[in-house]
Design a protein around this motif. Structure first.
Motif, PDB file in Angstrom:
ATOM      1  N   ASN A  31      21.320  57.236  28.065  1.00  0.00           N
ATOM      2  CA  ASN A  31      21.847  57.104  26.733  1.00  0.00           C
ATOM      3  C   ASN A  31      20.608  56.891  25.795  1.00  0.00           C
ATOM      4  O   ASN A  31      20.765  57.270  24.438  1.00  0.00           O
ATOM      5  CB  ASN A  31      22.541  55.547  26.465  1.00  0.00           C
ATOM      6  N   LEU A  32      19.806  56.339  25.954  1.00  0.00           N
ATOM      7  CA  LEU A  32      18.370  56.267  25.305  1.00  0.00           C
ATOM      8  C   LEU A  32      17.885  57.636  25.009  1.00  0.00           C
ATOM      9  O   LEU A  32      17.268  57.596  23.822  1.00  0.00           O
ATOM     10  CB  LEU A  32      17.327  54.901  25.920  1.00  0.00           C
ATOM     11  N   ASP A  83      12.169  57.880  12.645  1.00  0.00           N
ATOM     12  CA  ASP A  83      11.139  57.780  13.537  1.00  0.00           C
ATOM     13  C   ASP A  83      10.833  56.454  14.155  1.00  0.00           C
ATOM     14  O   ASP A  83      10.537  56.245  15.678  1.00  0.00           O
ATOM     15  CB  ASP A  83       9.752  57.908  12.730  1.00  0.00           C
ATOM     16  N   GLN A  84      10.812  55.188  13.810  1.00  0.00           N
ATOM     17  CA  GLN A  84      10.799  53.941  14.471  1.00  0.00           C
ATOM     18  C   GLN A  84      11.855  53.882  15.438  1.00  0.00           C
ATOM     19  O   GLN A  84      11.614  53.325  16.539  1.00  0.00           O
ATOM     20  CB  GLN A  84      10.641  52.964  13.493  1.00  0.00           C
ATOM     21  N   PHE A  85      13.130  54.122  15.404  1.00  0.00           N
ATOM     22  CA  PHE A  85      14.136  54.080  15.984  1.00  0.00           C
ATOM     23  C   PHE A  85      13.995  54.932  17.240  1.00  0.00           C
ATOM     24  O   PHE A  85      14.154  54.631  18.323  1.00  0.00           O
ATOM     25  CB  PHE A  85      15.526  54.569  15.640  1.00  0.00           C
ATOM     26  N   SER A  86      13.440  56.338  16.975  1.00  0.00           N
ATOM     27  CA  SER A  86      13.283  57.277  18.111  1.00  0.00           C
ATOM     28  C   SER A  86      12.136  56.572  19.286  1.00  0.00           C
ATOM     29  O   SER A  86      12.229  56.798  20.399  1.00  0.00           O
ATOM     30  CB  SER A  86      12.914  58.603  17.853  1.00  0.00           C
ATOM     31  N   ASP A 134      10.519  54.458  24.283  1.00  0.00           N
ATOM     32  CA  ASP A 134       9.797  53.373  25.227  1.00  0.00           C
ATOM     33  C   ASP A 134      10.967  52.659  26.026  1.00  0.00           C
ATOM     34  O   ASP A 134      10.541  52.448  27.278  1.00  0.00           O
ATOM     35  CB  ASP A 134       9.351  52.215  24.160  1.00  0.00           C
ATOM     36  N   GLY A 135      12.131  52.620  25.580  1.00  0.00           N
ATOM     37  CA  GLY A 135      13.231  51.853  26.238  1.00  0.00           C
ATOM     38  C   GLY A 135      13.575  53.003  27.634  1.00  0.00           C
ATOM     39  O   GLY A 135      13.804  52.570  28.572  1.00  0.00           O
ATOM     40  N   LYS A 156      17.465  59.101  21.428  1.00  0.00           N
ATOM     41  CA  LYS A 156      15.885  59.514  21.025  1.00  0.00           C
ATOM     42  C   LYS A 156      16.068  60.714  20.295  1.00  0.00           C
ATOM     43  O   LYS A 156      15.419  60.902  19.230  1.00  0.00           O
ATOM     44  CB  LYS A 156      14.788  59.234  22.180  1.00  0.00           C
ATOM     45  N   GLY A 157      16.748  61.869  21.072  1.00  0.00           N
ATOM     46  CA  GLY A 157      16.740  63.031  20.364  1.00  0.00           C
ATOM     47  C   GLY A 157      17.462  63.251  19.397  1.00  0.00           C
ATOM     48  O   GLY A 157      16.985  63.981  18.236  1.00  0.00           O
ATOM     49  N   SER A 158      18.657  62.459  19.006  1.00  0.00           N
ATOM     50  CA  SER A 158      19.307  62.290  17.721  1.00  0.00           C
ATOM     51  C   SER A 158      18.266  61.900  16.789  1.00  0.00           C
ATOM     52  O   SER A 158      18.304  62.248  15.672  1.00  0.00           O
ATOM     53  CB  SER A 158      20.559  61.789  18.013  1.00  0.00           C
ATOM     54  N   ALA A 159      17.827  60.858  16.887  1.00  0.00           N
ATOM     55  CA  ALA A 159      17.013  60.230  16.165  1.00  0.00           C
ATOM     56  C   ALA A 159      15.859  60.900  15.487  1.00  0.00           C
ATOM     57  O   ALA A 159      15.426  61.137  14.401  1.00  0.00           O
ATOM     58  CB  ALA A 159      16.385  58.667  16.547  1.00  0.00           C
ATOM     59  N   LEU A 160      15.178  61.659  16.344  1.00  0.00           N
ATOM     60  CA  LEU A 160      14.282  62.765  16.040  1.00  0.00           C
ATOM     61  C   LEU A 160      14.678  63.721  15.090  1.00  0.00           C
ATOM     62  O   LEU A 160      13.984  64.118  14.018  1.00  0.00           O
ATOM     63  CB  LEU A 160      13.520  63.112  17.312  1.00  0.00           C
TER      64      LEU A 160
END
Length: 109
Positions: free
Chosen positions: A49-50, A63-66, A71-72, A54-58
């Protein structure tokens, strides 16, 4: 928090008329995965899920969310899923979404 150059790049790639739909789909898909994260109390699918988040956020410049998702994801892959601060990650998503929605028009000029 938001990488506006990436947002403009995405808008140019998909075109202004399709951009709003892409943003809407992104937000809906992220919300679906966040719901799955809440339901996955044993964190069995945390890494996957993370990774998706990450990919969606990028792709949309969150940025910060990705970075937090990455990291998670790494922690979960190392068997430390219980140590992932999921509430902090989700709080950054909400903050990023708020900033994104508030500043979108002025940053796409």
């Amino acid at each position: 928090m938001i990488h506006w150059t990436r947002v403009r790049q995405l808008r140019n790639e998909v075109g202004p008329s399709e951009f709003e739909e892409v943003v809407q789909i992104f937000l809906e898909e992220v919300q679906e995965v966040i719901t799955r994260l809440h339901q996955d109390t044993r964190r069995v699918e945390l890494e996957q899920n993370l990774h998706f988040l990450k990919g969606s956020a990028l792709s949309l410049g969150f940025d910060q969310f990705s970075r937090l998702c990455q990291d998670g994801e790494r922690q979960a892959a190392a068997g430390q899923g219980a140590d992932v601060d999921l509430p902090a990650i989700l709080a950054v998503f909400e903050s990023s979404k708020t900033v994104f929605e508030a500043e979108l028009k002025q940053n796409l000029r």
